[in-house]
Write an enzyme that holds these catalytic residues in place. Structure first.
Site, PDB file in Angstrom:
ATOM      1  N   CYS A   2       0.636  -1.002   0.044  1.00  0.00           N
ATOM      2  CA  CYS A   2      -0.107  -0.212  -0.333  1.00  0.00           C
ATOM      3  C   CYS A   2       1.109   0.728   0.011  1.00  0.00           C
ATOM      4  CB  CYS A   2      -0.294  -0.270   1.531  1.00  0.00           C
ATOM      5  SG  CYS A   2      -2.293  -0.998   1.272  1.00  0.00           S
ATOM      6  N   ARG A  27       3.827  -0.189  -5.063  1.00  0.00           N
ATOM      7  CA  ARG A  27       3.340  -0.578  -3.678  1.00  0.00           C
ATOM      8  C   ARG A  27       2.204  -1.508  -3.581  1.00  0.00           C
ATOM      9  NH1 ARG A  27       6.993   1.530   0.457  1.00  0.00           N
ATOM     10  NH2 ARG A  27       5.184   0.996   2.027  1.00  0.00           N
ATOM     11  N   TRP A  75      -2.935  -3.298  -1.264  1.00  0.00           N
ATOM     12  CA  TRP A  75      -2.544  -4.089  -1.423  1.00  0.00           C
ATOM     13  C   TRP A  75      -3.103  -4.548  -0.855  1.00  0.00           C
ATOM     14  CZ3 TRP A  75      -0.010  -8.103   0.780  1.00  0.00           C
ATOM     15  CH2 TRP A  75      -0.456  -9.338   0.399  1.00  0.00           C
ATOM     16  N   ASN A 101      -1.033   2.207   5.713  1.00  0.00           N
ATOM     17  CA  ASN A 101      -1.138   0.581   5.271  1.00  0.00           C
ATOM     18  C   ASN A 101      -0.469   0.326   5.969  1.00  0.00           C
ATOM     19  OD1 ASN A 101       1.867  -0.560   3.709  1.00  0.00           O
ATOM     20  ND2 ASN A 101       3.370   1.020   4.077  1.00  0.00           N
ATOM     21  N   GLY A 102      -0.207  -1.145   6.225  1.00  0.00           N
ATOM     22  CA  GLY A 102       0.083  -1.846   7.004  1.00  0.00           C
ATOM     23  C   GLY A 102      -0.949  -2.755   7.782  1.00  0.00           C
ATOM     24  N   GLU A 486      17.210 -17.563  -8.935  1.00  0.00           N
ATOM     25  CA  GLU A 486      15.990 -16.352  -9.787  1.00  0.00           C
ATOM     26  C   GLU A 486      15.348 -16.395 -10.734  1.00  0.00           C
ATOM     27  OE1 GLU A 486      16.049 -14.101  -8.086  1.00  0.00           O
ATOM     28  OE2 GLU A 486      15.912 -12.156  -9.319  1.00  0.00           O
ATOM     29  N   LYS A 490      11.685 -14.485 -11.133  1.00  0.00           N
ATOM     30  CA  LYS A 490      11.465 -13.604 -12.323  1.00  0.00           C
ATOM     31  C   LYS A 490      10.407 -14.053 -13.595  1.00  0.00           C
ATOM     32  CE  LYS A 490      13.009 -11.010 -11.114  1.00  0.00           C
ATOM     33  NZ  LYS A 490      13.930 -10.874  -9.580  1.00  0.00           N
ATOM     34  N   GLU A 493       6.827 -14.465 -11.315  1.00  0.00           N
ATOM     35  CA  GLU A 493       6.065 -13.052 -11.357  1.00  0.00           C
ATOM     36  C   GLU A 493       5.498 -12.642 -12.354  1.00  0.00           C
ATOM     37  OE1 GLU A 493       8.452 -10.891  -8.464  1.00  0.00           O
ATOM     38  OE2 GLU A 493       9.962 -11.034 -10.219  1.00  0.00           O
ATOM     39  N   HIS A 509      16.937 -36.939  -8.261  1.00  0.00           N
ATOM     40  CA  HIS A 509      16.440 -37.541  -7.336  1.00  0.00           C
ATOM     41  C   HIS A 509      14.731 -36.775  -6.816  1.00  0.00           C
ATOM     42  CE1 HIS A 509      19.849 -38.907  -5.276  1.00  0.00           C
ATOM     43  NE2 HIS A 509      20.364 -37.293  -6.153  1.00  0.00           N
ATOM     44  N   LYS A 608       5.873  -4.212  -4.716  1.00  0.00           N
ATOM     45  CA  LYS A 608       6.890  -4.507  -4.675  1.00  0.00           C
ATOM     46  C   LYS A 608       7.690  -4.078  -3.045  1.00  0.00           C
ATOM     47  CE  LYS A 608      11.355  -3.317  -6.315  1.00  0.00           C
ATOM     48  NZ  LYS A 608      11.747  -4.287  -7.306  1.00  0.00           N
TER      49      LYS A 608
HETATM   50  O1  M6R Z   1      12.857  -5.435  -0.963  1.00  0.00           O
HETATM   51  P1  M6R Z   1      13.089  -6.674  -0.545  1.00  0.00           P
HETATM   52  O2  M6R Z   1      14.252  -7.061  -1.222  1.00  0.00           O
HETATM   53  O3  M6R Z   1      13.154  -7.099   0.978  1.00  0.00           O
HETATM   54  O4  M6R Z   1      12.042  -7.623  -0.980  1.00  0.00           O
HETATM   55  C1  M6R Z   1      12.171  -8.885  -1.134  1.00  0.00           C
HETATM   56  C2  M6R Z   1      11.045 -10.038  -2.131  1.00  0.00           C
HETATM   57  O5  M6R Z   1       9.936  -9.447  -1.904  1.00  0.00           O
HETATM   58  C3  M6R Z   1      11.596  -9.848  -3.329  1.00  0.00           C
HETATM   59  O6  M6R Z   1      12.958  -9.616  -3.743  1.00  0.00           O
HETATM   60  C4  M6R Z   1      10.564 -10.198  -4.277  1.00  0.00           C
HETATM   61  O7  M6R Z   1      10.713 -11.495  -4.384  1.00  0.00           O
HETATM   62  C5  M6R Z   1      10.827  -9.862  -5.211  1.00  0.00           C
HETATM   63  N1  M6R Z   1       9.545  -9.066  -6.461  1.00  0.00           N
HETATM   64  C6  M6R Z   1      11.160 -10.734  -6.367  1.00  0.00           C
HETATM   65  O8  M6R Z   1      11.148 -10.323  -8.336  1.00  0.00           O
END
Ligand code: M6R
Length: 613
Positions: A2, A27, A75, A101-102, A486, A490, A493, A509, A608
């Site tokens: 948020c 956010r 969010w 926000n929270g 990673e 990517k 998501e 395995h 984010k």
């Molecule tokens: O801001 P941060 O690095 O703490 O965020 C951690 C994760 O939320 C963040 O890396 C998330 O996995 C990304 N969307 C991945 O691309």
């Protein structure tokens, strides 16, 4: 999650708030809303499901006048993303409006108690409970709004950054925080608030980062006042931001993600600048100033989430190999609810792009309570994690706005590599020559990334072959097992294609059962110590009819002979190879997602910075 924004001053608030919401949309983007106090003292609240642009359309025919207002992009946590659950929330008479926000953890208990007193709720949110509670306290005790806010905040358990306005007081905006970020921008005869500085920077670079349990009393005619939990005035610590509006815009790229992928030669340059001295020694202030803590460290515990956790896995290998320190890597969300047995002899490294991830923040607090020394690796300057840690290193890659982390990942791994060299120098596990060699390799990273980006067209055309598959496997070994994780993250998501990352040798395995001609496998297979082994793993996939996309070092002839598609990266030291191998993986995910018509910068269900549990 948020984003909140607020304005009080002489200008019309609406355009400032809407622009601010667009900047904060990374956010959360389930719904958006705005509350404006019009010149006649009427509080107009407009809310809409969907993005900020939907809210703008909704407001087209509405009265949007007023020089005091607050706004929100959501969010969803409590209650589905619809118009009613959108913020701002208001009291029964509609005279108070609040954005939040929270998460208010004890909202159910508070709501029940308020309902017993006759309060009627419209939404399913925790936020409405807070505004109704403030209103109830004020009505039942006859106190001021500020006193009611203070009392209500004493009763809530959880995290909040809030902004509150009152139709009966057109000259005041109240804001408060606990565990969720809030920045106050101090202009000339006007004041702004934002979840971060992005909605503010266009108007002023003078900001105050609110601390936990502080309330900002923002008055039209008086200087900014901040009080703490004990109702004492605290120092208004105004800082000057180093951020430009251009950094917050797409700069001609169709998406922030692509811009951020292409920025990496420059961002790594900024990340490295001043930290490699004479081309051969790594100098990190956080290490130099705390040399004893690092010399005596029994072990390092890395805590992080998501992509930052993947960077942490690479950091483990770097620190163990170069600095000879045992390292464990924990998901912050698991660490915080475990008995991790950290103590004063441990160094905890917290990695976070945003510096606001709630789980990472909680893990840091726990580590500090156990006496551990906490080192932060953050991007956002002045963020909660940057301030909560004992010391640390900024990655300095500039604002990352696309939800998928790209330049932050390469910046994090680069800082971890520099940290490992600095500690290797300090602890004597690296000779001067060895340290100089790796430092020189680190200095070359920006150029190597420029070279790696040249495969973009190849990846784009390759992506069309794989747009409609349902599953992907990503395999790598050693330093590049985390790169595989990673790459898979990517893809899933932003394209919503299921993808799994695995250590290549673990495939036999279990996951090997998945291989058929409908499951492509991406191998991260640069020339390294395990290259021959990875070739065997590729053979195993090919033998079962699977197609293979391989990321290989330029000049490799063995893998191109067996893989279906090959993407070349320039030769690089093994310990830095994840930084270069990440580039084609970012581009592959990006192009597939674009071809699928996905909302690349704002993928569904995500935000984010994850400031809730
Ligand atoms: O801001 P941060 O690095 O703490 O965020 C951690 C994760 O939320 C963040 O890396 C998330 O996995 C990304 N969307 C991945 O691309």
């Amino acid at each position: 999650m948020c984003g909140i924004v607020g304005y009080i001053g002489c200008q019309q608030a609406y355009p400032i708030l809407i622009k601010g919401l667009h900047r904060l949309e990374y956010r959360g983007y389930d719904s958006a809303g705005v509350a404006l106090l019009d010149p006649n003292g009427k509080l107009n609240i407009y809310k809409s499901r969907g993005k900020v642009s939907d809210l703008e359309r909704f407001c087209e025919s509405k009265d949007i006048s007023g020089t005091l207002g607050i706004a929100h992009t959501r969010w969803a946590t409590h209650g589905e993303p619809n118009d009613i659950n959108a913020h701002p929330h208001f009291n029964e008479s509609g005279s108070l409006a609040l954005v939040h926000n929270g998460t208010i953890e004890n909202y159910a208990v508070l709501r029940e108690a308020l309902e017993e007193q006759g309060c009627v709720f419209r939404s399913q949110t925790d936020t409405e409970v807070l505004v109704q509670l403030i209103d109830y306290i004020r009505r039942s005790s006859g106190c001021t709004l500020l006193e009611a806010l203070r009392e209500a905040l004493k009763q809530v358990v959880g995290a909040y950054a809030i902004a509150l306005i009152d139709a009966e007081d057109p000259d005041t905006l109240l804001a408060a925080r606990r565990s969720s970020p809030l920045v106050v921008g101090v202009g000339k005869d006007e004041t702004f608030i934002g979840s971060d500085a992005s909605p503010i920077i266009e108007f002023t670079n003078q900001v105050v980062y609110l601390r936990d349990d502080e309330i900002a009393i923002i008055s039209r005619h008086k200087p900014l006042q901040i009080i703490d939990a004990n109702n004492h005035n605290t120092e208004v610590d105004i800082q000057t931001l180093r951020l430009s509006v251009a950094q917050l815009e797409k700069g001609g790229y169709p998406h922030f993600m692509l811009k951020e992928i292409y920025e990496q030669p420059n961002t790594l340059h900024d990340c490295i600048r001043g930290r490699i001295v004479d081309g051969c020694r790594v100098q990190l202030a956080g290490v130099q100033d705390n040399a004893e803590r690092f010399l005596q460290a029994r072990r390092v515990v890395i805590v992080a989430c998501g992509t930052s956790w993947h960077a942490g896995l690479i950091g483990k290998r770097l620190l163990q190999e170069l600095a000879g320190i045992p390292v464990t890597v924990e998901y912050a969300s698991e660490f915080r609810y475990s008995k991790p047995l950290v103590g004063p002899e441990d160094v905890v490294i917290a990695i976070s792009q945003s510096g606001e991830t709630a789980d990472t923040l909680a893990a840091i607090k726990m580590a500090k309570e156990s006496g551990a020394f906490v080192y932060g690796i953050c991007n956002v300057v002045g963020s909660s994690i940057a301030r909560e840690t004992n010391t640390g290193t900024y990655i300095h890659v500039g604002p990352e706005i696309g939800v998928a982390s790209t330049k932050a990942f390469t910046g994090q791994v680069t800082v971890l590599a520099m940290l490992a060299v600095a500690l290797g120098q300090l602890r004597g596990t690296l000779s001067t020559e060895e340290a100089a060699e790796i430092a020189a390799d680190i200095s070359r990273l920006p150029d190597l990334i420029t070279e790696a980006l040249q495969v973009d067209d190849i990846i784009k055309s390759l992506s069309s072959t794989y747009t409609y598959v349902h599953n992907f496997l990503y395999l790598g070994r050693g330093y590049n097992f985390p790169t595989a994780l990673e790459g898979a993250l990517k893809l899933k998501e932003i394209s919503y294609i299921h993808a799994e990352g695995y250590p290549a040798a673990e495939m036999k395995h279990g996951p090997i059962a998945l291989i058929d001609n409908e499951l492509p496998t991406v191998f991260i297979a640069p020339n390294d110590d395990l290259h021959e082994k990875v070739i065997s793993n590729i053979q195993q996939v090919k033998a079962r009819g699977g197609s293979v996309i391989a990321i290989v070092t330029k000049g490799d002839t063995a893998i191109p002979a067996i893989a279906d598609h090959v993407i070349e990266i320039p030769p690089v030291a093994e310990c830095l190879s994840p930084i270069i191998a990440a580039i084609p993986l970012q581009l592959l995910a990006y192009h597939i997602a674009v071809m699928k018509g996905r909302d690349v910068d704002m993928p569904r269900n995500l935000a984010k910075s994850v400031t809730v549990e």
